[in-house]
Design a protein around this motif. Structure first.
Motif, PDB file in Angstrom:
ATOM      1  N   PRO A  76       0.772  -1.254   0.000  1.00 49.55           N
ATOM      2  CA  PRO A  76       0.000   0.000   0.000  1.00 49.55           C
ATOM      3  C   PRO A  76       0.796   1.294   0.000  1.00 49.55           C
ATOM      4  CG  PRO A  76       0.104  -0.872   2.217  1.00 49.55           C
ATOM      5  CD  PRO A  76       0.807  -1.883   1.331  1.00 49.55           C
ATOM      6  N   GLU A  77       2.041   1.272  -0.418  1.00 51.08           N
ATOM      7  CA  GLU A  77       2.842   2.506  -0.382  1.00 51.08           C
ATOM      8  C   GLU A  77       2.188   3.658  -1.144  1.00 51.08           C
ATOM      9  OE1 GLU A  77       5.524  -0.739   0.787  1.00 51.08           O
ATOM     10  OE2 GLU A  77       4.105  -0.474  -0.870  1.00 51.08           O
ATOM     11  N   LYS A  78       1.502   3.354  -2.245  1.00 55.94           N
ATOM     12  CA  LYS A  78       0.871   4.417  -3.037  1.00 55.94           C
ATOM     13  C   LYS A  78      -0.338   5.028  -2.324  1.00 55.94           C
ATOM     14  CE  LYS A  78       2.325   2.898  -7.630  1.00 55.94           C
ATOM     15  NZ  LYS A  78       1.881   2.444  -8.970  1.00 55.94           N
ATOM     16  N   LEU A  79      -0.801   4.386  -1.261  1.00 54.95           N
ATOM     17  CA  LEU A  79      -1.931   4.924  -0.501  1.00 54.95           C
ATOM     18  C   LEU A  79      -1.487   5.917   0.570  1.00 54.95           C
ATOM     19  CD1 LEU A  79      -4.000   1.655   0.113  1.00 54.95           C
ATOM     20  CD2 LEU A  79      -3.989   3.142  -1.901  1.00 54.95           C
ATOM     21  N   VAL A  80      -0.196   5.899   0.887  1.00 52.13           N
ATOM     22  CA  VAL A  80       0.325   6.756   1.954  1.00 52.13           C
ATOM     23  C   VAL A  80       0.080   8.224   1.611  1.00 52.13           C
ATOM     24  CG1 VAL A  80       2.424   7.519   3.127  1.00 52.13           C
ATOM     25  CG2 VAL A  80       2.035   5.076   2.702  1.00 52.13           C
ATOM     26  N   ASN A  81      -0.526   8.933   2.540  1.00 53.93           N
ATOM     27  CA  ASN A  81      -0.864  10.361   2.421  1.00 53.93           C
ATOM     28  C   ASN A  81      -1.862  10.668   1.309  1.00 53.93           C
ATOM     29  OD1 ASN A  81       0.802  11.189   4.584  1.00 53.93           O
ATOM     30  ND2 ASN A  81       2.593  11.091   3.245  1.00 53.93           N
ATOM     31  N   LEU A  82      -2.342   9.639   0.618  1.00 57.68           N
ATOM     32  CA  LEU A  82      -3.415   9.831  -0.365  1.00 57.68           C
ATOM     33  C   LEU A  82      -4.764   9.840   0.313  1.00 57.68           C
ATOM     34  CD1 LEU A  82      -4.151   9.894  -3.451  1.00 57.68           C
ATOM     35  CD2 LEU A  82      -4.265   7.393  -3.336  1.00 57.68           C
ATOM     36  N   HIS A  83      -4.830   9.190   1.474  1.00 56.48           N
ATOM     37  CA  HIS A  83      -6.088   8.971   2.177  1.00 56.48           C
ATOM     38  C   HIS A  83      -6.453  10.216   2.978  1.00 56.48           C
ATOM     39  CE1 HIS A  83      -8.814   6.492   4.882  1.00 56.48           C
ATOM     40  NE2 HIS A  83      -9.110   6.045   3.682  1.00 56.48           N
ATOM     41  N   ASP A  84      -7.165  11.126   2.358  1.00 50.33           N
ATOM     42  CA  ASP A  84      -7.482  12.432   2.943  1.00 50.33           C
ATOM     43  C   ASP A  84      -8.789  12.360   3.725  1.00 50.33           C
ATOM     44  OD1 ASP A  84      -7.417  15.098   3.584  1.00 50.33           O
ATOM     45  OD2 ASP A  84      -8.250  15.751   1.664  1.00 50.33           O
ATOM     46  N   HIS A  85      -8.719  11.718   4.893  1.00 46.62           N
ATOM     47  CA  HIS A  85      -9.916  11.547   5.724  1.00 46.62           C
ATOM     48  C   HIS A  85      -9.992  12.686   6.719  1.00 46.62           C
ATOM     49  CE1 HIS A  85     -12.179   9.929   9.229  1.00 46.62           C
ATOM     50  NE2 HIS A  85     -12.944   9.445   8.272  1.00 46.62           N
ATOM     51  N   ARG A  86     -11.103  13.430   6.674  1.00 49.39           N
ATOM     52  CA  ARG A  86     -11.268  14.568   7.593  1.00 49.39           C
ATOM     53  C   ARG A  86     -12.624  14.466   8.291  1.00 49.39           C
ATOM     54  NH1 ARG A  86      -7.258  18.087   6.114  1.00 49.39           N
ATOM     55  NH2 ARG A  86      -6.491  17.874   3.975  1.00 49.39           N
TER      56      ARG A  86
END
Length: 202
Positions: free
Chosen positions: A192-202
């Motif tokens: 899942p490296e490409k998911l790192v910091n892509l997941h903009d959950h607020r």
């Protein structure tokens, strides 16, 4: 047929060759399941769940706990509304229930195509074009979770094609190394490296 070192595309190609033969198809899926479980048996230890939960949170992938060996949120919790990247909260959850499964909310940076069993593999085999896969999970049935870039207009959907579900905003998926009721482990096939910091959950 040596499935052990094949990637997703190679497995789909092999599956296509025997898709019309029910016996060969059943043997293919059983062998795939056996190899997955043998290869990743060490991830059944409870410490793996806590370690992984902390890795997700540290890398800005919002998670929440599920009841052990299920897809169900903890009793008394708010489910996906509790999802967080707060390290202290994640530590508290898994200190309390070390064998809790892990859920990742979808629709924030990435959505998920949920491919379930032989019907799902059949549907994928018939796709003319495939999306760009950011990460891929081997699920226990066996099946796949394909993480793809999220779209605001995409909605959650069940059985949009035979064996294919979509998880978008308002949904969640079980994350590795969670364990199902039969002791089978969810595993990363494309990490899942490409998911790192892509997941903009607020």
């Amino acid at each position: 047929m040596n499935l052990q070192n094949m990637n997703d595309q190679q497995l789909i190609n092999e599956y296509n060759k025997i898709a019309d033969n029910d016996k060969q198809r059943a043997r293919f899926l059983q062998e795939l399941d056996r190899l997955d479980q043998m290869k990743h048996a060490h991830l059944r230890r409870p410490e793996a769940l806590r370690e992984s939960a902390l890795w997700y949170a540290e890398n800005n992938i919002a998670i929440f706990p599920l009841q052990p060996r299920t897809k169900i949120p903890l009793a008394g919790s708010r489910g996906l509304k509790d999802a967080t990247t707060n390290i202290e909260q994640v530590k508290a959850w898994w200190d309390l229930i070390p064998d809790a499964n892990i859920a990742i909310v979808t629709g924030y940076g990435f959505d998920v195509i949920d491919i379930d069993g032989s019907e799902g593999f059949d549907s994928i085999a018939q796709m003319k074009t495939r999306p760009n896969i950011l990460a891929s999970v081997i699920t226990p049935r066996p099946g796949r979770h394909w993480m793809i870039a999220s779209k605001p207009e995409r909605k959650n959907g069940t059985n949009i094609q035979p064996g294919i579900d979509i998880r978008a905003k308002g949904g969640y998926v079980v994350a590795p190394p969670s364990i199902n009721k039969d002791g089978k482990v969810y595993q990363w096939m494309i990490t899942p490296e490409k998911l790192v910091n892509l997941h903009d959950h607020r």
